[in-house]
Scaffold this motif. Sequence first.
Motif, PDB file in Angstrom:
ATOM      1  N   UNK A  50     -35.580 -23.421  -8.589  1.00 26.18           N
ATOM      2  CA  UNK A  50     -36.812 -24.026  -8.089  1.00 26.18           C
ATOM      3  C   UNK A  50     -37.996 -23.478  -8.870  1.00 26.18           C
ATOM      4  N   UNK A  51     -38.892 -24.381  -9.231  1.00 23.93           N
ATOM      5  CA  UNK A  51     -40.175 -24.024  -9.833  1.00 23.93           C
ATOM      6  C   UNK A  51     -41.292 -24.508  -8.923  1.00 23.93           C
ATOM      7  N   UNK A  52     -42.258 -23.661  -8.690  1.00 26.07           N
ATOM      8  CA  UNK A  52     -43.410 -24.085  -7.910  1.00 26.07           C
ATOM      9  C   UNK A  52     -44.587 -24.351  -8.839  1.00 26.07           C
ATOM     10  N   UNK A  53     -45.494 -25.188  -8.370  1.00 28.50           N
ATOM     11  CA  UNK A  53     -46.668 -25.585  -9.134  1.00 28.50           C
ATOM     12  C   UNK A  53     -47.936 -25.131  -8.429  1.00 28.50           C
ATOM     13  N   UNK A  54     -48.942 -24.843  -9.213  1.00 28.06           N
ATOM     14  CA  UNK A  54     -50.223 -24.401  -8.666  1.00 28.06           C
ATOM     15  C   UNK A  54     -50.834 -25.492  -7.795  1.00 28.06           C
ATOM     16  N   UNK A  55     -51.385 -25.082  -6.670  1.00 28.37           N
ATOM     17  CA  UNK A  55     -51.994 -26.017  -5.723  1.00 28.37           C
ATOM     18  C   UNK A  55     -53.230 -26.661  -6.347  1.00 28.37           C
ATOM     19  N   UNK A  56     -53.288 -27.966  -6.290  1.00 23.38           N
ATOM     20  CA  UNK A  56     -54.380 -28.716  -6.920  1.00 23.38           C
ATOM     21  C   UNK A  56     -55.356 -29.261  -5.876  1.00 23.38           C
TER      22      UNK A  56
END
Length: 462
Positions: free
Chosen positions: A220-226
């Motif tokens: 799993x990769x998480x992404x920065x909250x936009x």
Amino acid sequence: MTSLSPSGSDISEAEEFLAQHPEIEAIDLVLTDANGVGRGKIIRRHELMSLYRNGRHLPISILGLDICGEDVHETGLVWDQGDGDLRAWPVPGSLVPIAGTSPARAEVLLSMFTLDGEPMASDPRHALSRQVAALEAEGLFPAGAFELEFFLLDNTRDAEGRVRPAAAVLDGRRSDRTEVYSVDHLHGMEPLFSAIYAGAAAAGIMAETVISEYAPGQYELTLHYRPDVMRAADDLIRLKRIVRLAARRFGVTACFMAKPFARYAGSGMHFHVSMADGEGKNIFSEAREGVWNDPIRQAIGGLRATMGESMLVFAPHGNSWRRFASQSYAPVSPTWGVNNRSVALRIPAGPVAARRIEHRPAGVDANPYLVGATVLAGIHKGLTERLDPGPETVGNGYEASSPLPIPRDWREAVEAAQHSAFLKDALGVEMHRTFTAIKAAEYARVAATIPDVDFDLYLHAV
């Protein structure tokens, strides 16, 4: 000089990019279809300025293709309109280099418009844009991020013809264990993940935490909250392409099927979403920690009320439905709860100022633009109609009953979506027709195919 692009793209973006990147020889043009597949062309460096000045003509049928890339006539986007051209324009800010390519290449996302400059309603990106605009008209500004779960598989199958987890690219070590949260296991894929992070950085994407997930070969990769949900969906679309390309370079396959292994958990695309008012305050933040305010409760109420008829968006393929199983970390009913991974709608633990809803039904095979549009429409409905979410699920959500059932399988989901007034409004009439027609055609294709299991069970037994 400024272009007259209906997407808002500006010629200066191309001029500056070419000046900063003299090494770039070609550019991928990427238009995302209903299935989330990138369709388009690769152009040469000297063609880029023309794209920004005039757009690029593409056949209207490109948005009416099934997962195999074949025309679905029922969309009305093929011979009903003579398969004519419309005009695609660059998405502002999306022109970026592709890390590690030789010769050096870049990519730019496209969005489709009519020849008169109106949004082409079967473009999934416009569906999300419509819902963002509807909320902004009421002084609400959605923010969010998607999580990306996926498998890394060997390019070759085992002796019995089954897919298998990839060996570590660092030293070839194999593991068929569920190495959940193992940091040492991640080290075996470190060169590949370093390439992914480099690709994300080149694309302006803040890829963050990586973990070994709850199945052999799953990550799993998480992404920065936009603060901009459109950018959040763009991030997910681009990160999948980055992961897929990096995996190919290291001789393995990135798998974004929802459920590649029957015995293990599938891959989700959880969508974390919050809502700011005109002053930038998160309206989901409670005044006293743990005492949920009306906006977050009503938003959950809207998502629960619309989940059943929306499931085709969250689980768009036949394989998607294999992911939903008890105690699999995939929800099986429209439940909600706090700090509870067995429910469909989770309020995660964390600071009050960062309060959000984690929407868990969507698989990684879903289209993030359509998921985003449907989730925002459900939240909007809940806020507008002040819908009560019902009692919170505490403990094991797989044992909880719900008066709001979801479809049992792909066929039921197709039928529910076809007849859903909510989904027609959430996606727009044309996008709804396109999407449901494509899904009905794909269901018919699969239903007409005799699977190997039929021969295994019945060839010599009946």
